[in-house]
Design an enzyme around this catalytic site. Structure first.
Site, PDB file in Angstrom:
ATOM      1  N   GLY A   1      -1.980  -7.394   8.033  1.00 19.61           N
ATOM      2  CA  GLY A   1      -1.916  -8.623   8.345  1.00 19.61           C
ATOM      3  C   GLY A   1      -2.655  -9.811   6.896  1.00 19.61           C
ATOM      4  O   GLY A   1      -2.054  -9.838   6.390  1.00 19.61           O
TER       5      GLY A   1
ATOM      6  N   SER B   1      -5.261  -9.713   4.026  1.00 17.15           N
ATOM      7  CA  SER B   1      -6.286  -9.647   3.158  1.00 17.15           C
ATOM      8  C   SER B   1      -7.485 -10.010   2.964  1.00 17.15           C
ATOM      9  O   SER B   1      -9.008  -9.280   3.123  1.00 17.15           O
ATOM     10  CB  SER B   1      -6.370  -7.936   1.779  1.00 17.15           C
ATOM     11  OG  SER B   1      -5.699  -9.227   0.985  1.00 17.15           O
TER      12      SER B   1
ATOM     13  N   CYS C   1      -0.853  -2.011   4.650  1.00 21.08           N
ATOM     14  CA  CYS C   1      -0.847  -2.815   3.903  1.00 21.08           C
ATOM     15  C   CYS C   1      -2.152  -3.319   3.338  1.00 21.08           C
ATOM     16  O   CYS C   1      -2.782  -3.741   2.212  1.00 21.08           O
ATOM     17  CB  CYS C   1       0.043  -3.824   4.071  1.00 21.08           C
ATOM     18  SG  CYS C   1       0.738  -4.769   3.497  1.00 21.08           S
TER      19      CYS C   1
ATOM     20  N   ILE D   1       6.070  -5.421   3.829  1.00 18.70           N
ATOM     21  CA  ILE D   1       5.539  -6.670   4.320  1.00 18.70           C
ATOM     22  C   ILE D   1       4.918  -7.668   3.688  1.00 18.70           C
ATOM     23  O   ILE D   1       3.878  -7.005   3.560  1.00 18.70           O
ATOM     24  CB  ILE D   1       5.751  -6.943   5.919  1.00 18.70           C
ATOM     25  CG1 ILE D   1       6.609  -6.858   7.094  1.00 18.70           C
ATOM     26  CG2 ILE D   1       5.717  -8.481   6.223  1.00 18.70           C
ATOM     27  CD1 ILE D   1       5.994  -5.783   8.443  1.00 18.70           C
ATOM     28  N   ARG D   2       5.902  -8.602   2.512  1.00 15.25           N
ATOM     29  CA  ARG D   2       5.028  -9.404   1.286  1.00 15.25           C
ATOM     30  C   ARG D   2       3.765  -8.116   1.236  1.00 15.25           C
ATOM     31  O   ARG D   2       2.113  -8.407   0.587  1.00 15.25           O
ATOM     32  CB  ARG D   2       4.081 -10.410   1.918  1.00 15.25           C
ATOM     33  CG  ARG D   2       5.015 -11.312   2.426  1.00 15.25           C
ATOM     34  CD  ARG D   2       4.686 -12.890   2.888  1.00 15.25           C
ATOM     35  NE  ARG D   2       3.297 -12.125   3.592  1.00 15.25           N
ATOM     36  CZ  ARG D   2       2.417 -13.104   4.032  1.00 15.25           C
ATOM     37  NH1 ARG D   2       1.363 -13.209   2.320  1.00 15.25           N
ATOM     38  NH2 ARG D   2       1.449 -12.718   4.857  1.00 15.25           N
TER      39      ARG D   2
ATOM     40  N   HIS E   1       4.586  -0.343   6.262  1.00  8.60           N
ATOM     41  CA  HIS E   1       3.727  -0.513   7.762  1.00  8.60           C
ATOM     42  C   HIS E   1       4.362   0.586   8.626  1.00  8.60           C
ATOM     43  O   HIS E   1       5.188   0.780   9.708  1.00  8.60           O
ATOM     44  CB  HIS E   1       4.083  -1.712   8.141  1.00  8.60           C
ATOM     45  CG  HIS E   1       3.506  -2.767   7.504  1.00  8.60           C
ATOM     46  ND1 HIS E   1       2.354  -3.016   8.356  1.00  8.60           N
ATOM     47  CD2 HIS E   1       3.795  -3.716   6.673  1.00  8.60           C
ATOM     48  CE1 HIS E   1       1.661  -4.713   7.538  1.00  8.60           C
ATOM     49  NE2 HIS E   1       2.497  -4.315   7.006  1.00  8.60           N
TER      50      HIS E   1
ATOM     51  N   GLU F   1       3.143   2.043  11.068  1.00  8.19           N
ATOM     52  CA  GLU F   1       3.561   1.341  12.814  1.00  8.19           C
ATOM     53  C   GLU F   1       4.332   0.622  13.441  1.00  8.19           C
ATOM     54  O   GLU F   1       4.596   0.685  15.082  1.00  8.19           O
ATOM     55  CB  GLU F   1       1.580   0.691  13.512  1.00  8.19           C
ATOM     56  CG  GLU F   1       1.703  -0.682  12.879  1.00  8.19           C
ATOM     57  CD  GLU F   1       1.196  -0.542  10.928  1.00  8.19           C
ATOM     58  OE1 GLU F   1       1.816   0.463  10.183  1.00  8.19           O
ATOM     59  OE2 GLU F   1       0.873  -1.487  10.560  1.00  8.19           O
TER      60      GLU F   1
HETATM   61  N1  GLN Z   1       0.287  -9.831   2.238  1.00 10.55           N
HETATM   62  C1  GLN Z   1      -0.596  -8.996   2.561  1.00 10.55           C
HETATM   63  C2  GLN Z   1      -2.042  -9.614   1.655  1.00 10.55           C
HETATM   64  O1  GLN Z   1      -1.975 -10.007   0.555  1.00 10.55           O
HETATM   65  C3  GLN Z   1      -0.559  -8.404   2.564  1.00 10.55           C
HETATM   66  C4  GLN Z   1       0.532  -8.332   3.679  1.00 10.55           C
HETATM   67  C5  GLN Z   1       0.265  -6.897   4.956  1.00 10.55           C
HETATM   68  O2  GLN Z   1      -0.296  -6.647   5.618  1.00 10.55           O
HETATM   69  N2  GLN Z   1       1.648  -6.401   5.592  1.00 10.55           N
HETATM   70  O3  GLN Z   1      -3.057  -9.676   2.018  1.00 10.55           O
END
Ligand code: GLN
Length: 186
Positions: free
Chosen positions: A45, A47, A74, A130-131, A166, A168
């Site tokens: 999500g 952080s 993540c 994802i990022r 991820h 999940e």
């Molecule tokens: N880029 C988000 C962060 O820095 C982490 C991305 C993710 O949890 N998919 O918190």
């Protein structure tokens, strides 16, 4: 076996779905809900957002007081790191790693790759990033479980597990099963 999924923000439902059949699942929104748990998953999500909320609801203190096994994916991994490079933000500091957020840059901000993870057996694991952050440094008590293109992407320290991707979001439960085995000591 009762596993909580921190349910304040992020991909909570996907983790809960993955755990079905492996453990009883509790969506955690309050510190008191940690009491009966054997382990906790901190989802991906944002952080900074999740960090603010776990402090507000004093979930940070409860995780530490209970010495709960935690699996962070993540953003969850970022929140477990002892050091977050370049940004000033809250972390539980439960694992001796230094992470850099959004470290893959714009072009590869999100991507998929087949990962070799010896601890999970031979078939590759589909990694969805994802990022994602990158784990830049690990302390001596950290066991690196997998790397991708020179970056650490899965690691553990005692009963704390972090993945920068991820699991999940796949249909492959092997990383979640690995976390459950860590908890039971199997
Ligand atoms: N880029 C988000 C962060 O820095 C982490 C991305 C993710 O949890 N998919 O918190």
């Amino acid at each position: 076996m009762r596993i909580g999924v921190l349910g304040l923000q992020g991909d909570v439902a996907e983790h809960a779905a993955m755990l079905r059949g492996l453990a009883d699942v509790v969506i955690v929104k309050k510190a008191s809900e940690l009491e009966t748990l054997d382990g906790l998953i901190m989802p991906g999500g944002e952080s900074t957002t999740i960090g603010k909320l776990i402090q507000k609801y004093e979930i940070d203190r409860a995780i530490k007081a209970k010495r709960l096994p935690v699996f962070g994916t993540c953003a969850g991994a970022i929140l477990l790191a002892k050091k977050i490079l370049a940004t000033e933000q809250f972390s539980l500091r439960l694992m001796d790693i230094a992470v850099e957020r959004n470290a893959y840059g714009r072009q590869k901000e999100s991507f998929e790759a087949d990962l070799e993870i010896p601890a999970l057996g031979k078939p590759p694991f589909r990694g969805i990033f994802i990022r994602a952050p990158v784990i830049r440094k690990c302390g001596k008590d950290v066991e690196v479980l997998a790397e991708h293109e020179g970056s650490i992407i899965l690691a553990r320290q005692g009963k704390i597990l972090v993945a920068t991707f991820h699991p999940e979001l796949t249909r492959d439960a092997r990383v979640h099963e690995y976390f459950i085995k860590l908890i039971t000591g199997a």
